[in-house]
Design an enzyme around this catalytic site. Structure first.
Site, short mmCIF file in Angstrom:
data_model
loop_
_atom_site.label_atom_id
_atom_site.label_comp_id
_atom_site.label_asym_id
_atom_site.label_seq_id
_atom_site.Cartn_x
_atom_site.Cartn_y
_atom_site.Cartn_z
N ILE A 91 -28.36 -14.21 79.95
CA ILE A 91 -28.02 -13.95 78.46
C ILE A 91 -27.81 -12.60 78.23
O ILE A 91 -28.28 -11.59 78.90
CB ILE A 91 -29.42 -14.58 78.06
CG1 ILE A 91 -29.51 -16.04 78.45
CG2 ILE A 91 -29.49 -14.26 76.42
CD1 ILE A 91 -30.80 -16.57 77.89
N GLY A 95 -40.00 -9.82 75.05
CA GLY A 95 -38.72 -9.76 76.06
C GLY A 95 -37.57 -9.82 75.53
O GLY A 95 -37.32 -9.83 74.17
N GLN A 96 -36.58 -10.07 76.29
CA GLN A 96 -35.23 -10.17 75.84
C GLN A 96 -34.81 -11.17 75.10
O GLN A 96 -34.45 -11.23 73.68
CB GLN A 96 -34.06 -10.28 77.03
CG GLN A 96 -32.49 -10.38 76.49
CD GLN A 96 -31.76 -10.74 77.71
OE1 GLN A 96 -32.05 -11.48 78.57
NE2 GLN A 96 -30.65 -10.29 77.54
N LYS A 123 -38.89 -21.37 89.45
CA LYS A 123 -38.04 -22.04 88.36
C LYS A 123 -37.95 -23.86 88.60
O LYS A 123 -38.22 -24.71 87.99
CB LYS A 123 -36.73 -21.73 88.20
CG LYS A 123 -36.84 -20.32 87.19
CD LYS A 123 -37.53 -20.61 85.83
CE LYS A 123 -37.80 -19.35 85.00
NZ LYS A 123 -38.76 -19.58 83.99
N ARG A 146 -48.15 -4.23 72.94
CA ARG A 146 -47.78 -4.39 71.52
C ARG A 146 -46.39 -3.48 71.35
O ARG A 146 -46.13 -3.29 70.27
CB ARG A 146 -48.85 -3.55 70.80
CG ARG A 146 -49.66 -4.43 69.85
CD ARG A 146 -50.46 -3.63 68.64
NE ARG A 146 -50.11 -3.95 67.31
CZ ARG A 146 -50.21 -5.08 66.65
NH1 ARG A 146 -51.09 -6.05 67.39
NH2 ARG A 146 -49.71 -5.31 65.56
N ASP A 153 -47.50 -10.86 73.20
CA ASP A 153 -47.11 -10.57 74.24
C ASP A 153 -48.30 -9.84 74.98
O ASP A 153 -49.35 -9.42 74.16
CB ASP A 153 -46.11 -9.45 74.20
CG ASP A 153 -45.11 -9.37 75.20
OD1 ASP A 153 -43.97 -10.05 75.46
OD2 ASP A 153 -45.73 -8.53 76.19
N TYR A 157 -37.81 -16.30 92.19
CA TYR A 157 -37.71 -16.76 91.02
C TYR A 157 -36.99 -17.96 91.00
O TYR A 157 -37.71 -18.99 90.08
CB TYR A 157 -36.65 -15.67 90.24
CG TYR A 157 -36.23 -15.92 88.87
CD1 TYR A 157 -36.88 -15.83 87.88
CD2 TYR A 157 -34.95 -16.40 88.64
CE1 TYR A 157 -36.46 -16.11 86.34
CE2 TYR A 157 -34.23 -16.70 87.47
CZ TYR A 157 -35.32 -16.57 86.28
OH TYR A 157 -34.97 -16.83 85.24
N GLY A 208 -44.63 -14.29 75.36
CA GLY A 208 -43.46 -13.00 75.98
C GLY A 208 -42.38 -12.64 74.37
O GLY A 208 -41.33 -12.56 74.81
C1 AKB Z 1 -31.50 -13.45 86.03
O1 AKB Z 1 -30.53 -12.79 86.33
O2 AKB Z 1 -32.66 -13.17 86.97
C2 AKB Z 1 -31.52 -14.02 84.82
C3 AKB Z 1 -31.40 -15.59 84.99
C4 AKB Z 1 -29.93 -16.01 84.98
O3 AKB Z 1 -32.22 -16.29 85.01
N1 AKB Z 1 -30.89 -13.35 83.80
#
Ligand code: AKB
Length: 316
Positions: A172, A11-12, A146, A37, A34, A142, A8
């Protein structure tokens, strides 16, 4: 010297972690990958770079063997708001890549860093001073991925003796690469719009407090937790790490100190608002401080000075 693989890299976080790791461990010792490219030359030319879909376990195995990798930084993730639009792919991606990494760790003994998030918590979690060990019932795919990822990584640590570690990142904030589809993205966009338009329309309501962190501290946390003395670690997956907590009004007022005619308006996104309200206001990161010496460098004031200075140059 470590031999590191970053998944990754475009990514950010990846786009800044790769140069940070190459500075720390040597350019040839950090292999960036990644699925596309489309990363800057710093990533593709500053050391080894391979185009690779991290869901392809066989290809990952080949890379690990070829470069004698001993540590993987797994930064592949579909973020909270984006994953709500395609929950199946959000789950498949977030869990599939982690599973590949843990299997490689089991077979080849590599260490694995995978970030978790404030998104792993849910509305039943204590919102202020959120403890390290507490109820976790997230309401997004998400967050579900996690929490499952934290449990799976700890399972591999206990069952197979692998070395898997992680941190629960706040939102972040950074100026190199935009985040892609998170709930906390407003806290990055506000700086861009402050410079470009002197006004910003927030998709979260006033009073919505969330933990946030400036990128240099996020990079520091990733490396420090992986360098920590394993004998001192009680936790592994994952540590709360905090540095600042604010709502849209507070960050806007900080920006106004530098751009006095900056204005903040609201156009609330109901889905993002509901997600944000289910996440902590501020986490307790005592375990990270005690077990591996976590101590962030930036607060809202110092981050704002740096973000505005860097973006003024970038957006000229
Ligand atoms: C999101 O907002 O999904 C992410 C996080 C806080 O994991 N930046």
């Amino acid at each position: 010297m470590k031999k590191i693989l970053v998944l990754g890299a475009a990514g950010q976080i990846g786009s800044e972690l790769v140069p940070y790791l190459r500075n720390t461990y040597g350019a040839d010792n950090v292999v960036a990958t990644d699925v596309h490219r489309n990363c800057g030359p710093e990533i593709t030319e500053g050391g080894p770079f391979i185009t690779c879909d991290a869901l392809d376990g066989a290809k990952l195995n080949e890379i690990v063997d070829k470069y004698k990798i001993d540590t993987i930084y797994n930064l592949v993730a579909m973020l909270s708001a984006k994953a709500e639009a395609d929950p199946k792919f959000g789950w498949d991606l977030n869990m599939g890549v982690l599973f590949n990494c843990l299997e490689i760790a089991r077979e080849k003994g590599v260490a694995v860093f995978t970030p978790s998030s404030i998104g792993a918590f849910g509305p039943e979690t204590p919102m202020d001073g959120t403890p390290q060990d507490t109820i976790m019932r997230p309401k997004t795919i998400y967050g579900v991925s996690k929490v499952a990822g934290e449990l799976l990584a700890d399972y591999y640590v206990k069952r197979f003796g692998i070395d898997a570690r992680g941190v629960r990142y706040p939102g972040i904030i950074s100026y190199v690469t935009l985040p892609g589809g998170g709930t906390t993205d407003y806290a990055v966009e506000i700086y861009y719009d402050a410079i470009k338009k002197k006004t910003y329309s927030s998709n979260l309501k006033a009073g919505t407090f969330l933990d946030m962190m400036y990128m240099p501290d996020a990079l520091k946390a990733a490396v420090e937790v992986m360098e920590a003395d394993p004998a001192k670690l009680i936790h592994r997956n994952c540590f709360n790490v905090a540095s600042m907590s604010f709502d849209p009004e507070i960050i806007a007022n900080e920006i106004k100190k530098h751009i006095p005619d900056f204005t903040l308006t609201y156009d609330v996104n109901p889905m993002k608002q509901a997600i944000a309200e289910s996440w902590p206001n501020s986490m307790d990161d005592t375990a990270a401080r005690e077990e591996w010496g976590w101590n962030p460098t930036y607060n809202l004031e110092t981050m704002t000075v740096d973000m505005l200075a860097k973006l003024k140059v970038k957006l000229k």
